[in-house]
Design a protein around this motif. Structure first.
Motif, PDB file in Angstrom:
ATOM      1  N   VAL A  21      95.836  68.290  75.161  1.00 15.22           N
ATOM      2  CA  VAL A  21      96.598  68.453  76.554  1.00 15.22           C
ATOM      3  C   VAL A  21      96.337  69.623  77.090  1.00 15.22           C
ATOM      4  O   VAL A  21      95.411  70.018  78.167  1.00 15.22           O
ATOM      5  CB  VAL A  21      97.997  67.876  77.299  1.00 15.22           C
ATOM      6  N   ASP A  62     103.132  61.113  77.396  1.00 11.89           N
ATOM      7  CA  ASP A  62     102.226  60.594  76.703  1.00 11.89           C
ATOM      8  C   ASP A  62     103.371  59.221  76.599  1.00 11.89           C
ATOM      9  O   ASP A  62     104.039  59.163  76.515  1.00 11.89           O
ATOM     10  CB  ASP A  62     102.639  61.674  75.436  1.00 11.89           C
ATOM     11  N   LEU A  90      99.174  59.601  79.869  1.00  8.72           N
ATOM     12  CA  LEU A  90      98.390  58.872  79.200  1.00  8.72           C
ATOM     13  C   LEU A  90      98.239  57.970  78.166  1.00  8.72           C
ATOM     14  O   LEU A  90      99.657  57.589  78.023  1.00  8.72           O
ATOM     15  CB  LEU A  90      98.572  60.815  78.022  1.00  8.72           C
ATOM     16  N   LEU A 111      93.857  59.054  75.386  1.00  4.92           N
ATOM     17  CA  LEU A 111      93.493  59.222  75.314  1.00  4.92           C
ATOM     18  C   LEU A 111      92.876  59.720  73.721  1.00  4.92           C
ATOM     19  O   LEU A 111      92.742  58.424  73.538  1.00  4.92           O
ATOM     20  CB  LEU A 111      94.264  59.025  73.349  1.00  4.92           C
ATOM     21  N   VAL A 113      92.544  63.492  75.388  1.00  7.26           N
ATOM     22  CA  VAL A 113      92.372  63.772  76.124  1.00  7.26           C
ATOM     23  C   VAL A 113      90.658  64.663  76.180  1.00  7.26           C
ATOM     24  O   VAL A 113      90.570  65.530  75.208  1.00  7.26           O
ATOM     25  CB  VAL A 113      92.887  64.888  76.166  1.00  7.26           C
TER      26      VAL A 113
END
Length: 141
Positions: A21, A62, A90, A111, A113
């Protein structure tokens, strides 16, 4: 926002996700946003404590983190934190988009990313937090 520094918290139980990230977004996601200061959290409790301390402009959480997922943390912050930071979750799978909606996150990133899309989403959320721009940002796979 115009060059205003921003603090971005990235949460994942996996260090490689936090690194991905930070690398994808960089220190300045757009000419009018940043520079960014990054805070990393590896546990849900770290996120809660850091946000409670104030000064965080955006949380990137996440959804696959263990044992506390970013989707649950997002929902918790929406309900419990009066002046909460912007939240981006995410998600690993497109079918998880409904969970992101349930979490009431302000935006999503898929994801792995995407380094072209991530800075745009982050910049948009930070602009929105500063009072400009549309209400939601997301990136599809």
């Amino acid at each position: 926002m115009s060059d205003a520094p921003a603090t971005v918290l990235v949460y994942s139980s996996r260090p490689e996700v936090r690194e991905a990230v930070r690398t994808a977004v960089g220190r300045r996601p757009a000419p009018d946003v940043g520079p960014l200061t990054w805070l990393e959290c590896a546990t849900g409790q770290d996120v809660v404590d850091t946000v409670d301390g104030g000064g965080v402009d955006l949380c990137i959480l996440d959804g696959e983190a263990q044992p506390t997922g970013g989707l649950a943390l997002s929902r918790q912050m929406v309900v419990e934190v009066a002046d909460r930071p912007a939240i981006c979750v995410l998600i690993a799978r497109q079918p998880d988009r409904w969970l992101a909606h349930w979490s009431q996150a302000d935006g999503t990133l898929a994801l792995p990313v995407d380094p072209l899309a991530a800075p745009q989403v982050v910049a948009g959320l930070l602009r929105e937090r500063a009072g400009r721009g549309p209400s939601r940002r997301s990136v599809s796979r």
